[in-house]
Design a protein around this motif. Structure first.
Motif, PDB file in Angstrom:
ATOM      1  N   TYR A 138       0.840  -1.193   0.000  1.00  0.00           N
ATOM      2  CA  TYR A 138       0.000   0.000   0.000  1.00  0.00           C
ATOM      3  C   TYR A 138       0.875   1.243   0.000  1.00  0.00           C
ATOM      4  CZ  TYR A 138      -3.617  -3.295   1.382  1.00  0.00           C
ATOM      5  OH  TYR A 138      -4.474  -4.360   1.416  1.00  0.00           O
ATOM      6  N   ASN A 139       0.394   2.257  -0.674  1.00  0.00           N
ATOM      7  CA  ASN A 139       1.036   3.566  -0.636  1.00  0.00           C
ATOM      8  C   ASN A 139      -0.040   4.593  -0.933  1.00  0.00           C
ATOM      9  OD1 ASN A 139       2.494   5.912  -0.947  1.00  0.00           O
ATOM     10  ND2 ASN A 139       4.206   4.883  -1.927  1.00  0.00           N
ATOM     11  N   LYS A 140      -0.434   5.351   0.071  1.00  0.00           N
ATOM     12  CA  LYS A 140      -1.555   6.270  -0.099  1.00  0.00           C
ATOM     13  C   LYS A 140      -1.143   7.729   0.053  1.00  0.00           C
ATOM     14  CE  LYS A 140      -4.757   2.807   1.585  1.00  0.00           C
ATOM     15  NZ  LYS A 140      -5.827   2.470   2.508  1.00  0.00           N
ATOM     16  N   SER A 141       0.139   7.983   0.192  1.00  0.00           N
ATOM     17  CA  SER A 141       0.591   9.348   0.487  1.00  0.00           C
ATOM     18  C   SER A 141       1.276   9.987  -0.698  1.00  0.00           C
ATOM     19  CB  SER A 141       1.539   9.324   1.687  1.00  0.00           C
ATOM     20  OG  SER A 141       0.936   8.692   2.776  1.00  0.00           O
ATOM     21  N   HIS A 142       0.655   9.984  -1.842  1.00  0.00           N
ATOM     22  CA  HIS A 142       1.319  10.520  -3.024  1.00  0.00           C
ATOM     23  C   HIS A 142       0.310  10.803  -4.126  1.00  0.00           C
ATOM     24  CE1 HIS A 142       0.480   6.835  -5.100  1.00  0.00           C
ATOM     25  NE2 HIS A 142       0.820   6.218  -3.993  1.00  0.00           N
ATOM     26  N   ASN A 143       0.737  11.558  -5.108  1.00  0.00           N
ATOM     27  CA  ASN A 143      -0.017  11.743  -6.349  1.00  0.00           C
ATOM     28  C   ASN A 143       0.902  11.454  -7.523  1.00  0.00           C
ATOM     29  OD1 ASN A 143      -2.586  12.608  -5.374  1.00  0.00           O
ATOM     30  ND2 ASN A 143      -1.602  14.509  -4.726  1.00  0.00           N
ATOM     31  N   SER A 144       1.825  10.545  -7.325  1.00  0.00           N
ATOM     32  CA  SER A 144       2.855  10.300  -8.311  1.00  0.00           C
ATOM     33  C   SER A 144       2.885   8.825  -8.694  1.00  0.00           C
ATOM     34  CB  SER A 144       4.214  10.703  -7.715  1.00  0.00           C
ATOM     35  OG  SER A 144       5.268  10.065  -8.388  1.00  0.00           O
ATOM     36  N   GLY A 145       2.866   8.549  -9.989  1.00  0.00           N
ATOM     37  CA  GLY A 145       2.996   7.173 -10.452  1.00  0.00           C
ATOM     38  C   GLY A 145       4.324   6.566 -10.046  1.00  0.00           C
ATOM     39  N   PHE A 146       5.378   7.373 -10.090  1.00  0.00           N
ATOM     40  CA  PHE A 146       6.709   6.897  -9.701  1.00  0.00           C
ATOM     41  C   PHE A 146       6.698   6.461  -8.237  1.00  0.00           C
ATOM     42  CE2 PHE A 146      10.906   7.523  -7.873  1.00  0.00           C
ATOM     43  CZ  PHE A 146      11.704   6.814  -8.760  1.00  0.00           C
ATOM     44  N   LEU A 147       6.183   7.334  -7.348  1.00  0.00           N
ATOM     45  CA  LEU A 147       6.146   6.998  -5.921  1.00  0.00           C
ATOM     46  C   LEU A 147       5.221   5.814  -5.654  1.00  0.00           C
ATOM     47  CD1 LEU A 147       6.118  10.537  -4.278  1.00  0.00           C
ATOM     48  CD2 LEU A 147       8.013   8.916  -4.408  1.00  0.00           C
ATOM     49  N   ALA A 148       4.113   5.757  -6.396  1.00  0.00           N
ATOM     50  CA  ALA A 148       3.186   4.638  -6.209  1.00  0.00           C
ATOM     51  C   ALA A 148       3.858   3.309  -6.526  1.00  0.00           C
ATOM     52  CB  ALA A 148       1.963   4.826  -7.096  1.00  0.00           C
ATOM     53  N   THR A 149       4.734   3.316  -7.510  1.00  0.00           N
ATOM     54  CA  THR A 149       5.403   2.091  -7.931  1.00  0.00           C
ATOM     55  C   THR A 149       6.575   1.725  -7.034  1.00  0.00           C
ATOM     56  OG1 THR A 149       4.782   2.554 -10.212  1.00  0.00           O
ATOM     57  CG2 THR A 149       6.555   0.952  -9.869  1.00  0.00           C
ATOM     58  N   TYR A 150       7.339   2.725  -6.605  1.00  0.00           N
ATOM     59  CA  TYR A 150       8.616   2.421  -5.944  1.00  0.00           C
ATOM     60  C   TYR A 150       8.682   2.724  -4.456  1.00  0.00           C
ATOM     61  CZ  TYR A 150      10.071   1.793 -10.722  1.00  0.00           C
ATOM     62  OH  TYR A 150      10.162   1.345 -12.014  1.00  0.00           O
ATOM     63  N   THR A 151       7.625   3.207  -3.853  1.00  0.00           N
ATOM     64  CA  THR A 151       7.716   3.506  -2.414  1.00  0.00           C
ATOM     65  C   THR A 151       6.600   2.852  -1.606  1.00  0.00           C
ATOM     66  OG1 THR A 151       6.438   5.558  -2.567  1.00  0.00           O
ATOM     67  CG2 THR A 151       8.827   5.731  -2.882  1.00  0.00           C
ATOM     68  N   SER A 152       5.952   1.850  -2.143  1.00  0.00           N
ATOM     69  CA  SER A 152       4.904   1.160  -1.391  1.00  0.00           C
ATOM     70  C   SER A 152       5.497   0.437  -0.198  1.00  0.00           C
ATOM     71  CB  SER A 152       4.179   0.156  -2.282  1.00  0.00           C
ATOM     72  OG  SER A 152       3.446   0.820  -3.271  1.00  0.00           O
TER      73      SER A 152
END
Length: 199
Positions: A42-56
């Protein structure tokens, strides 16, 4: 000022980066037939596809048949009730996937991996309901997700995907596969279970 407070606790997964998980939590996770945990990210603290992919963050779902997991949730209920909330929400416990658990150290009903989740979760929900009522009979038990098997134990369901689908979405699904469309029919659920309160 007339408002109500509901406190939140995770009822399904453990953060694998925590000391609790490394110390004892890994003993209570659901295991695949290869002996590895099922992972959810899960990663809910972003609006970035990059962050969604690499910081879950990675989480391991608990095996609901583990008495230690059930005991932990009851213990945390006591802790949360020390703040005198009007209710407690256990996230994800109302209907996430019923993982078969192949950890033979866990006490699955009839020794079956396929029975690891539902009977264990029913037992947990009964205990949580009793514990909440024991401290404050007017306090509410909330769970997230809608599953008819579990909804009878909660005062209110915090429901995912409770809005009706867009017009003609069912006929669109018949024409081509659209995985982004949910087959939602909340009107039917409310007809069959009118007493169930949902957000």
């Amino acid at each position: 000022q007339g408002g109500h407070v509901t406190l939140y606790f995770q009822g399904h997964v453990m953060d694998i980066s925590t000391d609790y998980y490394k110390r004892v939590g890994h003993n209570y996770e659901s295991k695949t037939r290869w002996g590895t945990p099922y992972f959810e990210q899960y990663n809910k603290s972003h609006n970035s596809g990059f962050l969604a992919t690499y910081t879950s963050k990675s989480f391991a779902p608990a095996c609901d048949s583990c008495c230690e997991w059930s005991d932990l949730l009851v213990e945390k209920t006591d802790y949360l009730q020390s703040f005198a909330p009007d209710g407690i929400l256990f996230d994800q416990i109302g209907g996430m996937y019923p993982y078969p658990c192949f950890d033979e150290k866990h006490l699955h009903p009839q020794g079956k991996p396929s029975l690891a989740t539902s009977p264990g979760r029913i037992s947990i929900l009964k205990r949580l309901q009793e514990k909440i009522r024991e401290v404050n009979r007017n306090s509410a038990l909330f769970i997230e997700h809608i599953t008819d098997v579990y909804s009878c134990f909660a005062d209110c369901l915090h429901g995912m995907h409770l809005g009706p689908d867009q017009p003609d979405s069912r006929s669109l699904l018949n024409q081509e596969f659209k995985p982004n469309l949910w087959m939602n029919y909340p009107e039917l659920f409310r007809y069959v279970f009118p007493e169930t309160i949902c957000t």
